[in-house]
Structure formats: C-alpha cells, structure tokens
Design an enzyme around this catalytic site. Structure first.
Site, PDB file in Angstrom:
ATOM      1  N   GLU A   1       0.833  -1.210   0.000  1.00 20.65           N
ATOM      2  CA  GLU A   1       0.000   0.000   0.000  1.00 20.65           C
ATOM      3  C   GLU A   1       0.870   1.264   0.000  1.00 20.65           C
ATOM      4  O   GLU A   1       0.747   2.136   0.856  1.00 20.65           O
ATOM      5  CB  GLU A   1      -0.973  -0.002   1.185  1.00 20.65           C
ATOM      6  CG  GLU A   1      -2.043  -1.076   1.053  1.00 20.65           C
ATOM      7  CD  GLU A   1      -3.158  -0.961   2.085  1.00 20.65           C
ATOM      8  OE1 GLU A   1      -3.137  -0.042   2.931  1.00 20.65           O
ATOM      9  OE2 GLU A   1      -4.068  -1.804   2.050  1.00 20.65           O
TER      10      GLU A   1
ATOM     11  N   GLU B   1      -5.232  -8.440  -0.744  1.00 20.17           N
ATOM     12  CA  GLU B   1      -6.028  -8.116   0.442  1.00 20.17           C
ATOM     13  C   GLU B   1      -7.472  -7.923  -0.003  1.00 20.17           C
ATOM     14  O   GLU B   1      -7.748  -7.074  -0.867  1.00 20.17           O
ATOM     15  CB  GLU B   1      -5.528  -6.863   1.165  1.00 20.17           C
ATOM     16  CG  GLU B   1      -4.252  -7.059   1.950  1.00 20.17           C
ATOM     17  CD  GLU B   1      -3.884  -5.862   2.812  1.00 20.17           C
ATOM     18  OE1 GLU B   1      -4.800  -5.147   3.279  1.00 20.17           O
ATOM     19  OE2 GLU B   1      -2.665  -5.631   3.002  1.00 20.17           O
TER      20      GLU B   1
END
Length: 514
Positions: free
Chosen positions: A194, A317
């Site tokens: 991320e 995810e």
C-alpha cells in the site's frame, strides 16, 4: 446476541423453501478455460491484534498443545482447509518490520511498538524461521512482504540472501546457526505494501522507480528466485496498474490490488458485524460485487500494456471490514463472522474464477481473529467460522480448470429500488476429473430454483454440500460451535431435467453426476 438455529438441512427441509424464480445455469464443459491457481485461495497473517500472537502462536513453553510454538488445533484446522499460501508479515506492519529483529534467540530479540495496530508491544517472537516453520507444517507456499517504507535496498537484498543463499555466504551461515542450514523456499516476495497509503504515501511513478531500484539488488540462485510482486492500487483506481505495467514490467511477476467490502461504504462508520438491518445485508452484497468491475477494468489495462499476459493481477487483500466488536481494542480489528461473510467469500471466489488467466493469487484478510477470519480463538478455545466453511467447500476448485457458465432468467434480489443478481455461479473441472458447480443465493429470504445443464453431456444428478442459516447474522459461538456449518446436499434429475433448489442466503458446491 441474536438468537438463531443450526443450519442443518435435510432434503425434505430444503423442499419447504419457497421458490423465488427459476434460473437457467448452463456449463460448457467442452470449452475449458484457464487453470484456477490454488493460490486464489491464499491466506494472510499480519502482526495485528491476536491474529498471530495468542491466535496462532503461543510459544513452545505454552500449556496449549503446540508444535514449535504454533497451536496444534489451529494448524490442524488450517491443514484441513488445504491452505495453499500464506502472506506475512503484513500489511501495513511490513513497512516497519526489520527482519534482523526477528532472528536469533527469542529472549534476546528487541521489543518494538506496533504503531499501526493498537500501539502494543511487538516481541518479535515470530520472525523468519517461525514463519517458515508454519508454512512448512501447512504445506503452503510462502509469500513474504518486504519493508520498502522504512527499510533500505541493502536490508531487503540481505533478507533475500539470508533466506535463499547457501555455501560460504555469511548470511547463509547465520541462518544455519539460527537452526536452518538449508535455504528457505520463498515463493513470492513483495516490494512494499500500500505504497499509496501506509506504505509511504507515494505517487505511482515514484514507486515504480523505487521498485526498479530495489529489485535490481534482490538476487538469489535461479532455482530459488521468488516471484516479485509490485505494490499496486485499490478500489476504483487503475492508475497504479497502468503505470507499473508500463514502467516497471521487467522482472515483475504480478501487481497487487486491495479491495475491502464495507456495508456503508464509509470508513468512519462501516456497519455492524451482527445485528445489522437488511439494508446492510443488501449493501454488503452490492459492495462486494463491485470486485468484478474493479478486476475487469484493471485487467483491461493489463491486456493493453501486457498482451502476453506475463503479469498477474493479485488481489492480496480482500474481505469484509466492519466496525470492531464493542469492548475490544480498536486496533485489533476483531469482528464477528456470520453467514453473510460466507456468502461474500463465495461471491468473490466466483468472480476470481472468471479472471483465472490474470488473477493467480488472492489473500483474504485474515486467517485468525482479524477481520474476515477463518478461525476465532479465546485462550485455549477455538471455533471455525462460516467463512472457513466456504473456503473448505471450494477446495475442489484449487488448480481446477475453469469452465464457461451462462446464466439466463436470473433472479434479482432488490431492496429500496436497487437490485443485485440473485444467483451467482461458477464451474470447473477438478483435478479428479469431476465437474464442480458452485451456486450462491444472495437473497436472505427466498430460495431459488436453478435448472442446471452441462452442454454435451447428460446430467443424472449432483451431490455436495450446502451452507445456510435462518438468520442473516447467524454465527458460531464457543457455546454453539456448529450453529452454522455445511450440510450434505443431493438432487436427482427428473424427466431429463435437473432442478436444484438453492436456499436463501446460501453457498452450495456440488459435483455433477452423469
């Protein structure tokens, strides 16, 4: 806690469900597609709350039965799930994790603060060796996430060397001194996580340069070189996929992507895990089905920039994210897991199968006690969640050959003037040669009749399992561990026609009998 009854269904009870519509599902067994990579059913274990410590790792000295510190009951349950791959150590945690803190004698490892998740002490008791003990016990592939955010190219390169080198290398000798003379098998390695957010708040162009910088120095013997994963985008954004597939394609095996299902769509008030209204059941279905559009749009970008399909699209995810359970540490992300979560999981599986040529790995968040967990523990107690059973039912799809599925006259589940498809379906030819069909009913009230056809062959019946419950928030507890679990299901053709009654709010996986 809302009362509910066990979801144990016999065929006679199934017949009592009212039909909502008759949907035609046709499987074309004569046009096999891409292989559904087993790692589409991958798991995620982050240093977060009790997801690892207490939930899985108790240490060798614990009175809870364990092997090398890992709970025997949890490992056994995960093995029965055929977990194909585990991602570790994060997540946001990965970009503050320094691998040298997690090797050597555990009583001499530095204690740090887990600044991302609850501000609690991080003992570093679980490090590289402990992680590989776990994946070796599970027979799973290892997916290691490297520290780009606070690390250096040297640190990342030396971790790769520590895990994969042998011979006279000082790092190989250090690994042997720490108890593992042979190199570890690192299947996948991600450079950061991320990076648009907790991993550094970067622009994709800046990250692309860093990715190329770091991977230049990440070397291993050819036979032990992991597949490298670039940290990609999330939600509606395709910019990261576009930039990375153009600017950092060389040596990149995949680009990652994150998407979570929120009932409300608002991070500050996501919605409750239990005791929710039907409007949030519906919004959860609508939200999770957006996964299809997200993948479709990113795959279109990849098809333009990488027509040879060398780069995979890894949804590493995904899952439901609700408001945390009252009275728990907000940073531990603990939430109850209901039949709604099982339906969400199955809807996503069916979507992933459609893109099997690109989606070669996904990782649900997370394995134990965190977000949409497979398992919940409390000290020495353990229970399996409805999501666990959804994963277990779909095991035949691991490394199966996808088959085209066409739906006609599909039902619509509608609330307040908005609708979603009532039935979701997927099919594949398993490694055992059988044809498997998965059916999901998003309607929490009405059963749906599905007429199943397999082009080119006669179908005498189906046999498998169904998972459902009476209440929209039905879930297992330590007092009623089997309140929601699969029941056997079978149906036979009559007059050359096979009709399957799919219960409300259910997941069904059956093998076709011809």
């Amino acid at each position: 806690m809302k009362a509910f009854r066990p979801a144990i269904l016999a065929l006679g009870i199934l017949a009592a469900f009212p039909a909502f519509a008759q949907v035609n599902v046709t499987v074309d067994a004569g046009k096999p597609g891409a292989t559904i990579n087993k790692n589409v059913y991958g798991q995620f274990a982050e240093h977060l709350g009790t997801g690892i410590y207490e939930g899985m790792w108790v240490g060798p000295e614990s009175k809870i039965p364990n092997t090398k510190g890992w709970r025997n009951d949890v490992v056994k349950a995960l093995k029965e799930l055929h977990v194909p791959l585990v991602r570790w150590p994060g997540g946001c945690f990965a970009d503050e994790y320094h691998w040298r803190d997690g090797i050597g004698a555990r009583n001499k490892r530095p204690v740090k603060v887990n600044t991302n998740w609850g501000g609690v002490p991080e003992s570093n008791a679980v490090g590289t060796h402990e992680f590989f003990d776990l994946v070796e016990m599970l027979g799973a592939d290892a997916y290691v996430n490297g520290n780009l955010g606070t690390g250096t190219p040297q640190e990342m390169a030396e971790w790769i060397e520590y895990m994969t080198s042998e011979g006279d290398s000082s790092l190989a000798q250090l690994r042997a001194k720490n108890g593992h003379p042979k190199p570890f098998k690192v299947d996948y390695f991600a450079v950061g996580n991320e990076t648009w957010g907790c991993g550094g708040n970067m622009r994709p162009e800046y990250y692309a340069d860093l990715y190329k910088h770091y991977t230049t120095f990440m070397k291993a013997p050819k036979e032990r070189l992991p597949k490298f994963i670039a940290s990609g985008g999330h939600d509606d954004d395709t910019t990261w996929t576009d930039v990375l597939s153009r600017e950092a394609a060389r040596g990149t095996d995949a680009i990652s992507f994150h998407y979570y299902t929120l009932p409300t769509g608002v991070w500050e008030r996501k919605g409750a895990a239990v005791g929710f209204p039907e409007s949030e059941w519906f919004s959860t279905m609508a939200s999770t089905l957006r996964m299809d559009d997200h993948i479709k749009r990113n795959v279109a970008v990849l098809d333009k920039n990488d027509p040879q399909k060398k780069i995979g699209f890894y949804v590493d995810e995904w899952g439901t994210w609700y408001d945390v359970e009252a009275g728990t540490n907000p940073g531990f992300l603990f939430q109850r897991n209901t039949i709604r979560d099982a339906v969400v999981a199955a809807l996503n599986f069916n979507i992933f199968h459609q893109y099997a040529d690109r989606v070669r790995m996904t990782n649900i968040a997370q394995m134990v006690n965190v977000l949409q967990a497979m398992i919940i523990t409390d000290k020495d107690r353990m229970l399996l969640t409805p999501t666990y059973y959804a994963f277990q039912m779909y095991v035949p799809f691991q490394d199966a050959t996808s088959l085209p599925v066409a739906l006609s006259n599909n039902a619509t589940y509608a609330v307040n003037g908005r609708g979603v498809p009532g039935i979701s379906a997927s099919a594949a030819r398993g490694k055992d040669g059988k044809t498997y069909v998965a059916l999901v009913n998003t309607n929490p009230h009405d059963a749906t009749d599905v007429v199943l056809n397999v082009a080119g062959r006669s179908v005498n019946g189906v046999r498998g399992q169904v998972l459902t419950a009476d209440a929209m928030d039905a879930h297992n507890t330590f007092e009623r561990k089997d309140a929601v679990k699969p029941a056997p299901f079978s149906a036979a053709a009559a007059g050359g026609k096979l009709t399957i009654k799919v219960p409300a709010k259910s997941v069904m996986v059956v093998a076709v009998e011809g």
